[in-house]
Design a protein around this motif. Structure first.
Motif, PDB file in Angstrom:
ATOM      1  N   GLY A  38      -2.898  -4.989   4.401  1.00 16.02           N
ATOM      2  CA  GLY A  38      -1.725  -5.823   4.177  1.00 16.02           C
ATOM      3  C   GLY A  38      -0.671  -5.199   3.292  1.00 16.02           C
ATOM      4  N   MET A  39      -0.915  -3.995   2.773  1.00 14.62           N
ATOM      5  CA  MET A  39       0.059  -3.322   1.916  1.00 14.62           C
ATOM      6  C   MET A  39       0.989  -2.447   2.745  1.00 14.62           C
ATOM      7  SD  MET A  39      -2.099  -2.099  -1.445  1.00 14.62           S
ATOM      8  CE  MET A  39      -2.698  -3.281  -2.652  1.00 14.62           C
ATOM      9  N   ASN A  40       2.222  -2.296   2.261  1.00 12.22           N
ATOM     10  CA  ASN A  40       3.134  -1.363   2.913  1.00 12.22           C
ATOM     11  C   ASN A  40       2.872   0.049   2.401  1.00 12.22           C
ATOM     12  OD1 ASN A  40       4.573  -1.001   0.413  1.00 12.22           O
ATOM     13  ND2 ASN A  40       5.801  -2.833   0.855  1.00 12.22           N
ATOM     14  N   SER A  41       3.582   1.029   2.940  1.00  6.83           N
ATOM     15  CA  SER A  41       3.289   2.432   2.616  1.00  6.83           C
ATOM     16  C   SER A  41       3.520   2.739   1.138  1.00  6.83           C
ATOM     17  CB  SER A  41       4.142   3.367   3.485  1.00  6.83           C
ATOM     18  OG  SER A  41       5.511   3.096   3.318  1.00  6.83           O
ATOM     19  N   GLU A  42       4.545   2.121   0.530  1.00  5.52           N
ATOM     20  CA  GLU A  42       4.800   2.356  -0.888  1.00  5.52           C
ATOM     21  C   GLU A  42       3.697   1.764  -1.750  1.00  5.52           C
ATOM     22  OE1 GLU A  42       8.199   1.324  -4.278  1.00  5.52           O
ATOM     23  OE2 GLU A  42       8.650   1.069  -2.146  1.00  5.52           O
ATOM     24  N   GLU A  43       3.248   0.558  -1.387  1.00  6.32           N
ATOM     25  CA  GLU A  43       2.159  -0.081  -2.141  1.00  6.32           C
ATOM     26  C   GLU A  43       0.869   0.714  -2.001  1.00  6.32           C
ATOM     27  OE1 GLU A  43       3.452  -4.814  -1.901  1.00  6.32           O
ATOM     28  OE2 GLU A  43       2.442  -3.865  -0.194  1.00  6.32           O
ATOM     29  N   LYS A  44       0.631   1.266  -0.822  1.00  5.14           N
ATOM     30  CA  LYS A  44      -0.571   2.079  -0.623  1.00  5.14           C
ATOM     31  C   LYS A  44      -0.541   3.331  -1.486  1.00  5.14           C
ATOM     32  CE  LYS A  44      -1.702   0.605   4.094  1.00  5.14           C
ATOM     33  NZ  LYS A  44      -1.851   1.030   5.516  1.00  5.14           N
ATOM     34  N   GLN A  45       0.636   3.956  -1.601  1.00  2.90           N
ATOM     35  CA  GLN A  45       0.742   5.145  -2.434  1.00  2.90           C
ATOM     36  C   GLN A  45       0.468   4.812  -3.888  1.00  2.90           C
ATOM     37  OE1 GLN A  45       1.137   8.293  -1.143  1.00  2.90           O
ATOM     38  NE2 GLN A  45       0.598   8.890  -3.242  1.00  2.90           N
ATOM     39  N   ASP A  46       0.997   3.662  -4.340  1.00  2.32           N
ATOM     40  CA  ASP A  46       0.715   3.219  -5.708  1.00  2.32           C
ATOM     41  C   ASP A  46      -0.781   2.946  -5.890  1.00  2.32           C
ATOM     42  OD1 ASP A  46       3.369   3.363  -6.451  1.00  2.32           O
ATOM     43  OD2 ASP A  46       3.775   1.242  -6.043  1.00  2.32           O
ATOM     44  N   LEU A  47      -1.399   2.363  -4.860  1.00  2.00           N
ATOM     45  CA  LEU A  47      -2.830   2.050  -4.938  1.00  2.00           C
ATOM     46  C   LEU A  47      -3.657   3.306  -5.138  1.00  2.00           C
ATOM     47  CD1 LEU A  47      -5.087  -0.114  -4.671  1.00  2.00           C
ATOM     48  CD2 LEU A  47      -5.103   0.371  -2.209  1.00  2.00           C
ATOM     49  N   ILE A  48      -3.264   4.400  -4.473  1.00  2.00           N
ATOM     50  CA  ILE A  48      -3.976   5.670  -4.647  1.00  2.00           C
ATOM     51  C   ILE A  48      -3.973   6.079  -6.117  1.00  2.00           C
ATOM     52  CG2 ILE A  48      -3.863   8.155  -4.175  1.00  2.00           C
ATOM     53  CD1 ILE A  48      -2.916   7.451  -1.334  1.00  2.00           C
ATOM     54  N   PHE A  49      -2.808   5.962  -6.766  1.00  2.00           N
ATOM     55  CA  PHE A  49      -2.718   6.331  -8.190  1.00  2.00           C
ATOM     56  C   PHE A  49      -3.582   5.410  -9.046  1.00  2.00           C
ATOM     57  CE2 PHE A  49       1.524   8.067  -6.804  1.00  2.00           C
ATOM     58  CZ  PHE A  49       1.195   9.410  -6.998  1.00  2.00           C
ATOM     59  N   TRP A  50      -3.565   4.114  -8.738  1.00  2.00           N
ATOM     60  CA  TRP A  50      -4.341   3.171  -9.548  1.00  2.00           C
ATOM     61  C   TRP A  50      -5.848   3.405  -9.396  1.00  2.00           C
ATOM     62  CZ3 TRP A  50      -0.259  -0.601  -7.579  1.00  2.00           C
ATOM     63  CH2 TRP A  50       0.742  -0.768  -8.561  1.00  2.00           C
TER      64      TRP A  50
ATOM     65  N   PRO B 153       3.425 -12.075  -3.186  1.00  2.00           N
ATOM     66  CA  PRO B 153       3.246 -11.261  -1.981  1.00  2.00           C
ATOM     67  C   PRO B 153       1.795 -10.850  -1.789  1.00  2.00           C
ATOM     68  CG  PRO B 153       5.127 -10.488  -3.263  1.00  2.00           C
ATOM     69  CD  PRO B 153       4.418 -11.498  -4.114  1.00  2.00           C
ATOM     70  N   TYR B 154       1.418 -10.629  -0.534  1.00  2.00           N
ATOM     71  CA  TYR B 154       0.023 -10.314  -0.211  1.00  2.00           C
ATOM     72  C   TYR B 154      -0.445  -9.057  -0.941  1.00  2.00           C
ATOM     73  CZ  TYR B 154      -4.200  -9.820   2.623  1.00  2.00           C
ATOM     74  OH  TYR B 154      -5.498  -9.719   3.038  1.00  2.00           O
ATOM     75  N   GLY B 155       0.411  -8.046  -0.982  1.00  2.00           N
ATOM     76  CA  GLY B 155       0.026  -6.801  -1.653  1.00  2.00           C
ATOM     77  C   GLY B 155      -0.255  -7.011  -3.130  1.00  2.00           C
ATOM     78  N   THR B 156       0.525  -7.889  -3.769  1.00  2.00           N
ATOM     79  CA  THR B 156       0.293  -8.212  -5.178  1.00  2.00           C
ATOM     80  C   THR B 156      -1.019  -8.963  -5.357  1.00  2.00           C
ATOM     81  OG1 THR B 156       2.693  -8.347  -5.541  1.00  2.00           O
ATOM     82  CG2 THR B 156       1.282  -9.325  -7.219  1.00  2.00           C
TER      83      THR B 156
END
Length: 260
Positions: free
Chosen positions: A188-200, A160-163
């Motif tokens: 290209g990330m969805n809202s859940e992926e964006k939230q995870d990105l903030i933590f990372w 997937p693009y987010g991955t």
């Protein structure tokens, strides 16, 4: 008295293309260990600034200082060796290679034997073998940090693009940067992926001690993680300040966030 210097700063940076001023006298200071973000509409000059920092463009004037050294004129690979890594707005991965292989490519500047010679002349107990084990261990730490275990041995092109965006972030981390340039990491990330990105991103700042320079259009992400923000438009600085100061500035509202 020992000499002191700023970790990273830009002074009066300007560059034009065919008479069009893409960046016009931009300057800012990034404190070590901080997250500094640049915002602005499409075409405002944000990625051009990144291209100047990473050595892809040579500016017409100004200075780019990193750890006390002016890096203008240095080749991209030299700048990477100094400790500056970046991701790109458009994914720049090798789609027919696995996640592990793409991340190992990010270790190339640290490989004494070279990535291809190490693979070609691999022999148990040899320097090349020991070198590869060390680099694989470092890559495994990045895989764990970004939760990429399920993608480790998969070809990047089928993910997937987010991955894929996370893998590109991981490849930049594989260079062990002191300063990490992130160009639209949440695109290209969805809202859940964006939230995870903030933590990372916060983990990269806090656990790895990496200073981050960020370009991003998602204002929630910007406001949640930035220590300071520079707003630009038509290549010119509008204002710089904390997230609270920037989001209330009338010129920023007009140029980027909208009149309302």
């Amino acid at each position: 008295m020992p000499t002191t210097y700023q970790f990273f700063n830009i002074e009066n940076l300007s560059i034009s293309f065919g008479g069009l001023m893409a960046v016009d006298k931009v300057g800012f200071v990034v404190e070590q260990g901080s997250i500094f973000s640049i915002i602005g509409p499409n075409g405002a000059g944000k990625t051009t600034i990144f291209n100047c920092i990473s050595g892809l463009y040579r500016p017409d004037s100004g200075k780019i200082n990193f750890s006390g050294e002016d890096i203008i004129g240095l080749k991209p690979h030299t700048i990477a060796r100094l400790g500056i890594a970046r991701t790109f707005q458009n994914i720049e991965l090798f789609s027919r290679m696995t996640t592990m292989e793409n991340l190992m490519l990010g270790r190339h500047i640290h490989m004494k034997t070279g990535i291809w010679s190490g693979a070609t002349f691999y022999r148990r107990g040899s320097r090349a073998a020991q070198d590869e084990i060390k680099h694989r261990e470092h890559v495994e730490e990045i895989i764990d940090l970004l939760d990429l275990q399920a993608a480790r041995n998969q070809f990047v092109g089928g993910l997937p693009y987010g991955t894929q965006k996370l893998i590109e972030l991981g490849r930049a981390l594989a260079l062990e940067p002191k300063l990490l340039l992130l160009d639209e990491p949440s695109a290209g990330m969805n809202s859940e992926e964006k939230q995870d990105l903030i933590f990372w991103i916060k983990d990269i700042q806090d656990e790895l001690g990496v200073t981050i320079l960020l370009i991003e259009h998602d204002m929630k992400l910007i406001m949640d993680i930035s220590d300071r923000i520079l707003a630009i438009n038509f290549g010119k600085p509008i204002m710089e300040g904390t997230p609270a100061e920037v989001q209330k500035h009338p010129e920023v509202l007009k140029a980027y966030l909208g009149e309302d």
